[in-house]
Design a protein around this motif. Structure first.
Motif, PDB file in Angstrom:
ATOM      1  N   SER A  20       0.831  -1.198   0.000  1.00 12.06           N
ATOM      2  CA  SER A  20       0.000   0.000   0.000  1.00 12.06           C
ATOM      3  C   SER A  20       0.869   1.253   0.000  1.00 12.06           C
ATOM      4  CB  SER A  20      -0.906  -0.003   1.231  1.00 12.06           C
ATOM      5  OG  SER A  20      -1.551   1.232   1.371  1.00 12.06           O
ATOM      6  N   LYS A  21       1.869   1.206   0.827  1.00  9.53           N
ATOM      7  CA  LYS A  21       2.761   2.356   0.940  1.00  9.53           C
ATOM      8  C   LYS A  21       3.431   2.664  -0.406  1.00  9.53           C
ATOM      9  CE  LYS A  21       6.795   3.766   3.585  1.00  9.53           C
ATOM     10  NZ  LYS A  21       7.918   3.104   4.267  1.00  9.53           N
ATOM     11  N   LEU A  23       2.449   1.794  -3.341  1.00 20.52           N
ATOM     12  CA  LEU A  23       1.422   2.212  -4.298  1.00 20.52           C
ATOM     13  C   LEU A  23       1.050   3.679  -4.095  1.00 20.52           C
ATOM     14  CD1 LEU A  23       1.154  -0.199  -5.884  1.00 20.52           C
ATOM     15  CD2 LEU A  23      -0.766  -0.944  -4.471  1.00 20.52           C
ATOM     16  N   ASN A  24       1.265   4.158  -2.893  1.00 18.33           N
ATOM     17  CA  ASN A  24       0.930   5.555  -2.629  1.00 18.33           C
ATOM     18  C   ASN A  24       2.151   6.459  -2.648  1.00 18.33           C
ATOM     19  OD1 ASN A  24      -2.022   5.613  -2.123  1.00 18.33           O
ATOM     20  ND2 ASN A  24      -1.431   4.024  -0.686  1.00 18.33           N
ATOM     21  N   GLY A  25       3.212   5.946  -3.266  1.00 18.11           N
ATOM     22  CA  GLY A  25       4.375   6.803  -3.457  1.00 18.11           C
ATOM     23  C   GLY A  25       5.398   6.775  -2.332  1.00 18.11           C
ATOM     24  N   PRO A  47      -5.909  -0.359  -8.208  1.00 17.46           N
ATOM     25  CA  PRO A  47      -6.464  -0.119  -6.877  1.00 17.46           C
ATOM     26  C   PRO A  47      -7.961   0.119  -6.956  1.00 17.46           C
ATOM     27  CG  PRO A  47      -4.729   1.481  -7.399  1.00 17.46           C
ATOM     28  CD  PRO A  47      -4.900   0.618  -8.596  1.00 17.46           C
ATOM     29  N   GLU A  49     -10.740   2.176  -6.085  1.00 17.39           N
ATOM     30  CA  GLU A  49     -10.897   3.557  -5.609  1.00 17.39           C
ATOM     31  C   GLU A  49     -11.986   3.670  -4.551  1.00 17.39           C
ATOM     32  OE1 GLU A  49      -9.175   6.250  -6.226  1.00 17.39           O
ATOM     33  OE2 GLU A  49      -7.842   5.393  -7.727  1.00 17.39           O
ATOM     34  N   ARG A  52     -10.536   2.698  -1.285  1.00 21.76           N
ATOM     35  CA  ARG A  52      -9.626   3.765  -0.899  1.00 21.76           C
ATOM     36  C   ARG A  52     -10.404   4.970  -0.358  1.00 21.76           C
ATOM     37  NH1 ARG A  52      -5.258   5.297  -5.363  1.00 21.76           N
ATOM     38  NH2 ARG A  52      -3.974   3.695  -4.379  1.00 21.76           N
ATOM     39  N   THR A  56      -9.994   6.930   3.208  1.00 23.99           N
ATOM     40  CA  THR A  56      -9.413   8.284   3.153  1.00 23.99           C
ATOM     41  C   THR A  56     -10.484   9.370   3.282  1.00 23.99           C
ATOM     42  OG1 THR A  56      -9.586   8.373   0.759  1.00 23.99           O
ATOM     43  CG2 THR A  56      -7.513   7.566   1.657  1.00 23.99           C
ATOM     44  N   ARG A  60     -12.186  11.966  -4.511  1.00 20.28           N
ATOM     45  CA  ARG A  60     -11.499  12.560  -5.657  1.00 20.28           C
ATOM     46  C   ARG A  60     -12.484  12.805  -6.799  1.00 20.28           C
ATOM     47  NH1 ARG A  60      -6.231  13.102  -4.765  1.00 20.28           N
ATOM     48  NH2 ARG A  60      -5.552  13.525  -6.881  1.00 20.28           N
TER      49      ARG A  60
END
Lengths: 335, 335
Positions: A20-21, A23-25, A47, A49, A52, A56, A60
């Motif tokens: 996950s980390k 994948l989130n940069g 992923p 969304e 997610r 979160t 978006r």
DNA sequence: CTGTTAGCGCTTTCAA
DNA sequence: TTGAAAGCGCTAACAG
């Protein structure tokens, strides 16, 4: 069945958090990064969304509530908005109010329930009431093109009154005294009419009642019919100021049909640089609203509110709309 | 913090499942129903659609990928789509392809990642390739207005070739022989040109090359410039068929500017009953596409695929587009 | 840097 | 009819 992050875990043997980390940069050992990338490709992982979003609390997605989607003007605004938001990873959910206040309120509700992160609004109502739902839900709203009776919201417009004032002043400076105005019955139309009157007053010119027409918004019929009436007048105006695109369209048709010439017999000045003024001859002299800027400024403010935690006071942006000279205004001072 | 179903549970003392069931239209004891309703009102509870989506695997959102949102034509389609989908509880996420194939593919990808339940597409590419992503993800796609080179997808169009053929036949029946065509370079434009040629062939009329113009889609400049050229011809056509709205607009401007009269000097027939033909005089004779039907048929099929489990073969709907007589065509057979 | 664990808010068995 | 419990797929502490 689409692959999940769990499948990636099984494929790579790594922990969920690590994946996950990454994948989130986040930073991961080069070795693991390769593993993950490979698994992603192999399993064609994307992923989810929705999942997610659930954690979160961000979808978006921006709701764009538009007064009348079928109009050329909103179309162009929408075009810019779509480009701006997509490039930043946001989707745009659009709701057409179809020029109806009830529908608009319904649309706001809809956006709130769909939990959009923010709302862009070209409002039909001037009443802030309809936004209370969004406010309660803590969803930021940015008004575009039209203000409402409240300064609690961000708002990006042009200075309609001033723009119209300049347009009228331009006509006056070209020697026109008998100037008619045809405007729509809504916020921008009224503002523009006010600007027109202000310029006339400053120049000490009285505007006779029969030189002022108004009617339903977005009606080219308004332009067409009003122009026909104006042409019948014994004391015809030498110039006409139109408050929006559709009205201009109707006016131009009426003029063409009557066989009188522009700018020889009558001068024209309008608003909005859309398709028509670009193709017609003589080129229409007009106030060009900075469409792209209206949207990018509005969206920028909205995303700032969404993405940066800290609060800031409502922004009121008033953009400059330039007068673009065409050949539709005759200069009466030379002869 | 918004209220959750758990708050309702604490408020009422009922079980989560019972509450959820009631909220989704299930049967509950009258007594409990009252309790729940009261708590909902008191806490101002609104279900979290994101959480719901995660478990139901439905977002109740449709992606609308549109060739060019700024065009008047798509605006009207969008208007109908928004109304139709909203009334059924669906949101509409719109993506503008800006007349670019790359962008279109990107948009499909975007929709897939946002996990829309289905996609409505006014395509710019004729290549089914760009839809493979949606196909892989099991997301149904319905094509609107334009076909692509594949019959694996549902598709709602009008019979463009036939409609143009009828338009040309109409001109021919009014005694026209010298007929020019100005069409856009994309699917509908080509189909309409084919229909035109077919009608001419049937009537035994040869179409000289200088009577055929084509160019970029949605360009009123195309109409304007082409018409200017046509007017310069020593052997001028007596009628012109235009393949879409923007082209018609340009043509009309060119005619007005040249001081020749319609229909006295030249006859016109076009496509699409949008704002211009409604305001111009003489009233334009045109092929009116059933805009609302195109959308409602397409959306109906899409929702059917989404909501009903069972599969059915791709639907190909071809709607009838009626010719609406205005006054822009002169009857040369009477004199 | 990595992995375990505990949720996000809701639906849906399944047993009572 | 009801409710306890098990997830949906992902992120975010937190401890290692």
């Amino acid at each position: 069945m689409a692959a999940t992050i769990k499948d990636i875990k099984n494929e790579t043997g790594l922990g969920l958090a690590t994946i996950s980390k990454y994948l989130n940069g986040g930073n991961v050992r080069a070795e693991n990064r390769k593993k993950i990338e490979e698994a992603v490709r192999k399993l064609d992982y994307h992923p989810n969304e929705t999942a997610r979003s659930l954690v979160t609390r961000r979808t978006r997605t921006i709701g764009f509530v538009v007064n009348l989607i079928a109009s050329n003007f909103s179309g162009v605004l929408l075009q810019h908005a779509s480009a701006y938001l997509h490039s930043r990873g946001y989707g745009m959910m659009i709701c057409d109010s179809n020029h109806d206040e009830k529908q608009e309120e319904e649309n706001i509700r809809f956006c709130v329930e769909k939990q959009v992160d923010g709302i862009l609004l070209i409002s039909v109502s001037r009443n802030p009431e309809c936004l209370s739902l969004a406010e309660k839900a803590g969803i930021p709203v940015v008004l575009l093109d039209r203000e409402i009776k409240s300064d609690a919201f961000d708002c990006v417009t042009i200075d309609n009154k001033n723009a119209a004032e300049r347009a009228a002043a331009y006509l006056i400076s070209r020697g026109h005294r008998k100037i008619a105005v045809i405007h729509s019955e809504e916020y921008t139309g009224h503002e523009r009419c006010r600007g027109f009157r202000s310029a006339m007053k400053k120049a000490g010119i009285t505007v006779p009642a029969q030189y002022v027409y108004s009617g339903e918004y977005h009606s080219s019929e308004l332009g067409y019919d009003s122009m026909k009436e104006l042409l019948k007048l014994p004391d015809r105006p030498t110039a006409v100021l139109t408050s929006n695109y559709e009205v201009s369209l109707g006016v131009i048709m009426a003029i063409h049909e009557s066989g009188i010439r522009c700018p020889e017999d009558i001068s024209l000045i309008g608003f909005d640089e859309l398709i028509l003024p670009m193709v017609m001859r003589p080129k229409l002299t007009l106030i060009a609203q900075p469409m792209e800027e209206i949207v990018s400024e509005g969206a920028r403010i909205l995303l700032k509110r969404i993405e940066e935690g800290r609060d800031f006071p409502p922004q009121r942006v008033s953009l400059y709309a330039a007068l673009k000279e065409g050949e539709s205004v005759r200069d009466l001072t030379v002869r």
